[in-house]
Every structure is written in C-alpha cells, then in structure tokens.
Design an enzyme around this catalytic site. Structure first.
Site, PDB file in Angstrom:
ATOM      1  CE  LYS A 101      -4.879   0.412  -0.058  1.00 21.37           C
ATOM      2  NZ  LYS A 101      -5.429  -0.862  -0.463  1.00 21.37           N
TER       3      LYS A 101
HETATM    4  P1  NAD Z   1     -13.177   7.391  -2.446  1.00 26.86           P
HETATM    5  O1  NAD Z   1     -12.026   8.295  -2.121  1.00 26.86           O
HETATM    6  O2  NAD Z   1     -13.019   7.261  -4.210  1.00 26.86           O
HETATM    7  O3  NAD Z   1     -14.501   7.442  -1.844  1.00 26.86           O
HETATM    8  C1  NAD Z   1     -14.044   7.561  -0.498  1.00 26.86           C
HETATM    9  C2  NAD Z   1     -15.749   7.955  -0.288  1.00 26.86           C
HETATM   10  O4  NAD Z   1     -15.791   8.094   1.233  1.00 26.86           O
HETATM   11  C3  NAD Z   1     -15.900   9.394  -0.936  1.00 26.86           C
HETATM   12  O5  NAD Z   1     -16.879   9.073  -0.728  1.00 26.86           O
HETATM   13  C4  NAD Z   1     -15.810  10.365   0.787  1.00 26.86           C
HETATM   14  O6  NAD Z   1     -16.530  11.359   1.201  1.00 26.86           O
HETATM   15  C5  NAD Z   1     -16.249   8.996   1.932  1.00 26.86           C
HETATM   16  N1  NAD Z   1     -15.792   9.431   2.910  1.00 26.86           N
HETATM   17  C6  NAD Z   1     -14.883   9.694   3.706  1.00 26.86           C
HETATM   18  N2  NAD Z   1     -14.777   9.925   4.926  1.00 26.86           N
HETATM   19  C7  NAD Z   1     -15.565   9.484   5.834  1.00 26.86           C
HETATM   20  C8  NAD Z   1     -16.319   9.364   6.738  1.00 26.86           C
HETATM   21  N3  NAD Z   1     -15.150  10.211   7.510  1.00 26.86           N
HETATM   22  N4  NAD Z   1     -17.820   8.698   6.844  1.00 26.86           N
HETATM   23  C9  NAD Z   1     -18.402   8.535   5.451  1.00 26.86           C
HETATM   24  N5  NAD Z   1     -17.911   9.290   3.841  1.00 26.86           N
HETATM   25  C10 NAD Z   1     -16.592   9.345   4.364  1.00 26.86           C
HETATM   26  O7  NAD Z   1     -12.262   5.347  -2.565  1.00 26.86           O
HETATM   27  P2  NAD Z   1     -12.702   4.185  -2.488  1.00 26.86           P
HETATM   28  O8  NAD Z   1     -11.473   3.730  -3.691  1.00 26.86           O
HETATM   29  O9  NAD Z   1     -14.729   3.978  -2.728  1.00 26.86           O
HETATM   30  O10 NAD Z   1     -12.750   3.652  -1.259  1.00 26.86           O
HETATM   31  C11 NAD Z   1     -12.952   3.747  -0.541  1.00 26.86           C
HETATM   32  C12 NAD Z   1     -12.959   2.387   0.215  1.00 26.86           C
HETATM   33  O11 NAD Z   1     -12.856   0.853  -0.108  1.00 26.86           O
HETATM   34  C13 NAD Z   1     -11.686   2.494   1.451  1.00 26.86           C
HETATM   35  O12 NAD Z   1     -11.538   2.149   2.579  1.00 26.86           O
HETATM   36  C14 NAD Z   1     -10.565   1.660   0.138  1.00 26.86           C
HETATM   37  O13 NAD Z   1      -9.434   1.367   0.891  1.00 26.86           O
HETATM   38  C15 NAD Z   1     -11.530   0.604   0.155  1.00 26.86           C
HETATM   39  N6  NAD Z   1     -10.967  -0.323  -1.089  1.00 26.86           N
HETATM   40  C16 NAD Z   1     -11.171  -0.007  -2.636  1.00 26.86           C
HETATM   41  C17 NAD Z   1     -10.736  -0.068  -3.607  1.00 26.86           C
HETATM   42  C18 NAD Z   1     -11.104   0.575  -5.039  1.00 26.86           C
HETATM   43  O14 NAD Z   1     -11.031  -0.433  -6.191  1.00 26.86           O
HETATM   44  N7  NAD Z   1     -10.790   1.556  -5.384  1.00 26.86           N
HETATM   45  C19 NAD Z   1     -11.164  -1.700  -3.925  1.00 26.86           C
HETATM   46  C20 NAD Z   1     -10.297  -2.313  -2.292  1.00 26.86           C
HETATM   47  C21 NAD Z   1     -10.376  -1.723  -1.473  1.00 26.86           C
END
Ligand code: NAD
Length: 430
Positions: free
Chosen positions: A119
């Site tokens: 990461k």
């Molecule tokens: P992103 O940046 O596209 O979206 C994150 C969202 O969470 C945004 O809408 C943001 O406003 C919101 N957010 C942030 N802090 C918050 C809070 N305190 N309360 C409520 N909402 C909040 O990110 P993403 O890629 O969608 O990732 C989201 C999660 O999924 C993370 O934990 C990431 O590690 C995990 N993840 C992502 C992927 C991927 O392919 N992008 C893969 C596996 C896991």
C-alpha cells in the site's frame, strides 16, 4: 494495551505505530493463535518486509513550494511482486499504510493471486489541490518510488482520493524514465492506456455479487431488502448501483460531508448527477439529511461501510441494525466491535478481505492483459471475477461453518496460512 505489547518483541516496528496497524496486528495474533502457528514464525509473517518514506517538494500554483510526505509499504515477497493501492488523504501515515499492506497480503492469498500485499499514500487533501498540483505531486512521488517499484516488483492501483487519472500520470512518469511504455507498472488506469474493462467497477460489483450470495445463504429476498451505504465514492456508488440491479432498495448513503435518507429508496441516477455537479451527496433534495453516526444505526437489511477504517467500533457495534454487514472498505470494523458482533449471530459479516477483493482480482487481470498485450472483453473479465469471488466465498463459508469460527477469522486464517506455507517453502528471504 501498550505499543510494545501489541507489536510484540520486534520493537523495531514501532515506527509503524497507528490504531489501524495495531488493529491489523491484533487480528493477526488472533489468527496465529487459531492456527497454532509456532511463536518463531509470527514476527516473520506479521511485519512488513520493507517500507519507504519520501519527502515530496512541489511547486504550488501560486508559486510557493510545499513539501508533502509519501509512503510505500511492501508486506511480503514470497508469492510474486507486491500489489496495492495508493491513497491521497490528510490522515495518511506510514502506520496506516502498513496496516493496509498487511490486509492486502491476506486478501491476495485468500483469492489465490500471485502477489504479496502493498500500500502507498501521500498525506494531502486532494480536494484542496488543483489538477496541475496533483499531477506534479503524483509525478514527484513516482520519481521517488522508481527504485522501489516495477511490473515484477510492486504495482500500484487507485484507492481513496486517487483515480484513473492518477494512474495515467504514474504510468507516464515511469515510462518516460524507462524510455518505453510500461502499462503493467500500474492497474486501474484508463482503458485507452492498457486499463482493463470493468476495473473501475470491479470492487463495487464484487461487493454486490457477494452480498447477493450472502442473501441466498441466510434466506433473504433481495426484492424485500433495503441497504445503507457509507461512502459514496468509487466503491460505494458502484456497490449501490449493483445492489439496485439485484432488486435491493438503497435507503441511505453518505460521504465525508454527511448522509441522506429516504425510506422510499433513493433515485441513484439523480443522485449520481447531483454528485457529478456538486462533488458531494450533501444537498440532494429528494432525501432528508442525516449524520454518518445516524446512518450506521439506520435499520436496514444490508449495511455497507465503503469509506475508511475503524467506523464500526465498540461504541456503535451494538447499535447497527442489519442482517448483512458487507465490509466494502478496508478495516472498517475494530477488533473490539468484532467481539460484540461475535455475540450477534443474526448479523452475517462479509469480511473486508473477501468483500472488496473484486478490485485486486481485476487489477490482477489488468496486469496479466498488459504483460501479454492481449485484452479481454468485459464479459470475460466479469465472468472470471465472479468465479474467483465464488470460490473464495464458498471456502470462507465452509471454513467458518466447519471450524465454528467467524467469517472474518475464517477468511484471515485461509489467507495467513497460505502466506505462511509459501514463506516456509521458500526459506527466510521473502
Ligand atoms: P473514494 O475516494 O472514491 O471514496 C471514498 C468515499 O468515502 C468518499 O465518498 C468520501 O467522501 C467518503 N468518506 C471519507 N471519509 C468519510 C467519513 N468519515 N464518513 C463517511 N464517508 C466518508 O475511495 P474508494 O476507492 O471508493 O475507497 C473506499 C474504501 O474501499 C476504502 O477503504 C478503500 O481502501 C477500499 N477499497 C477500494 C478499492 C478500489 O478499487 N478503489 C479496492 C478495495 C478496497
């Protein structure tokens, strides 16, 4: 518990100290006990193999100079190159990145991918930077990472605060350095640059697929189910659309600015238009505003935390009111909350390393397609994705039932055991 106690005798890793890292270590310790892993193997398998911290000076648009901190952690090297996302968020630290790298290792092993976990992150607020500043920051980070990454060493992908454009800049910076185009250095890049069809949607669609399997498992009818999604970003929004396709009604969503609730169901297409214009769900007129705290306690059949770590804690684990907890985010549930959920068998947990694995699985497909310069249709990608998720779901469920352990302990022990076996078969190096 003190830092030394949680981290164990290997006090050299204190520089990783962070609540998420302690949480990942605690989870590992529980798994090691369950597997009766020899004491001598534990530090070797638990702690990250290597990490890099870099200072990133960039010129701001107003001509001033600012230095940001960047990190990359590679957890183990036993199964192939390392793989994992890149996060842009003000709270990023080396310890948070180390925890996320550990979870990536167990996730890749659970799904049978030939990778160790990794990461990376930059402590910055991407919403407060212009596109040109983000480009300079990304290129500077890539430049600093060049000795540490490569298609056979470590491959990055998008995570919170990063996207296809970020990956395009990384791929370009690395390719310029190498003197030829190297698409396989990152995944989650635009399809026109060697990205895979279906990668952007893969994590959220995988979440939808696994929730559908969980509904079958506990006998829940999707057309009568409601869902609540915390975090309407890449993963949360696609998961919401995917659930709606299975017939589930989405009654609440949120982002960092707060949440929305409509008992009749949210119009996701209108909401998506609103978010495209305003960059937030806040202010959407066809719903009532609620806080993130209220959102997590909203009665529903399916609760999907899809934002950040440590959202379901000792304080609210007793209040969540759902039949399925689908952990789309990484590390959304603390070990203290887990202890409470273990006493609530009515809540079926799809643990993070299984629930959000769709992203890294299709990242793996993208890397394979780039290496062979031969690209698959979206149907092929999705078909292969669902087969892998199906296998991991069935193995986790069977292990959980056979050994009478939680779905989280089942998933983690399958992943950790595979890493342990690979390391033991190879020897001390990786
Ligand atoms: P992103 O940046 O596209 O979206 C994150 C969202 O969470 C945004 O809408 C943001 O406003 C919101 N957010 C942030 N802090 C918050 C809070 N305190 N309360 C409520 N909402 C909040 O990110 P993403 O890629 O969608 O990732 C989201 C999660 O999924 C993370 O934990 C990431 O590690 C995990 N993840 C992502 C992927 C991927 O392919 N992008 C893969 C596996 C896991």
């Amino acid at each position: 518990m003190s830092v030394a106690e949680t981290l164990g005798f290997f006090s050299g890793v204190q520089f990783y100290d962070h609540p998420s890292f302690r949480m990942a270590c605690q989870q590992f310790d529980t798994v090691a006990e369950h597997l009766q892993m020899p004491e001598s193997d534990r530090a070797w398998i638990k702690f990250p193999k290597r990490s890099l911290t870099v200072a990133l000076p960039i010129q701001r648009d107003d001509g001033s100079m600012e230095v940001f901190s960047g990190y990359r952690v590679q957890h183990h090297l036993a199964l192939g190159p390392t793989k994992g996302g890149l996060r842009y968020h003000p709270d990023v630290t080396l310890g948070e990145v180390a925890a996320l790298a550990m979870w990536m290792s167990w996730k890749c092993a659970l799904t049978g991918l030939p990778y160790g976990g990794a990461k990376g992150g930059i402590a910055c607020d991407p919403r407060a930077l212009s596109a040109t500043e983000l480009e300079r920051l990304t290129r500077r980070y890539t430049q600093e990472m060049i000795p540490f990454i490569g298609p056979q060493i470590d491959i990055m992908a998008p995570d919170v605060g990063t996207n296809e454009q970020t990956m395009a800049w990384m791929m370009d910076s690395y390719s310029v350095h190498m003197g030829h185009t190297v698409p396989s250095i990152v995944t989650g890049k635009p399809v026109g640059l060697g990205g895979s069809l279906g990668r952007r949607e893969a994590t959220g669609r995988g979440v939808g697929y696994l929730i559908n399997r969980a509904m079958d498992t506990i006998g829940l009818n999707s057309s009568q189910a409601t869902a609540v999604v915390q975090g309407f970003g890449n993963v949360g929004s696609v998961a919401a659309f995917s659930l709606a396709k299975y017939g589930v009604k989405i009654i609440a969503v949120s982002d960092v600015n707060g949440g929305l609730f409509n008992s009749k169901g949210l119009d996701l297409y209108q909401l998506e238009k609103h978010v495209a214009q305003r960059k937030t769900v806040a202010g959407f007129s066809e719903a009532e505003p609620i806080t993130n705290e209220q959102l997590l306690a909203t009665p529903c059949e399916i609760l999907v935390p899809a934002a950040l770590e440590r959202q379901i804690t000792e304080a609210n684990a007793g209040k969540i009111d759902c039949r399925i907890l689908a952990e789309a985010a990484n590390g959304p549930t603390t070990p203290e909350a887990d202890a409470i959920l273990d006493r609530r068998p009515e809540v079926f947990v799809i643990p993070d390393i299984l629930c959000n694995a769709g992203g890294v699985v299709v990242s793996y497909f993208e890397w394979v397609q780039d290496l062979q310069s031969f690209f698959w249709t979206e149907t092929e990608v999705m078909d292969k994705l669902f087969r892998i998720l199906e296998g991991a779901f069935v193995q986790t469920l069977n292990t959980s039932r056979k050994r009478k352990i939680s779905m989280r302990l089942a998933a983690l022990s399958l992943g950790v055991k595979r890493v342990q076996e690979a390391k033991r078969a190879r020897g001390l190096f990786p």
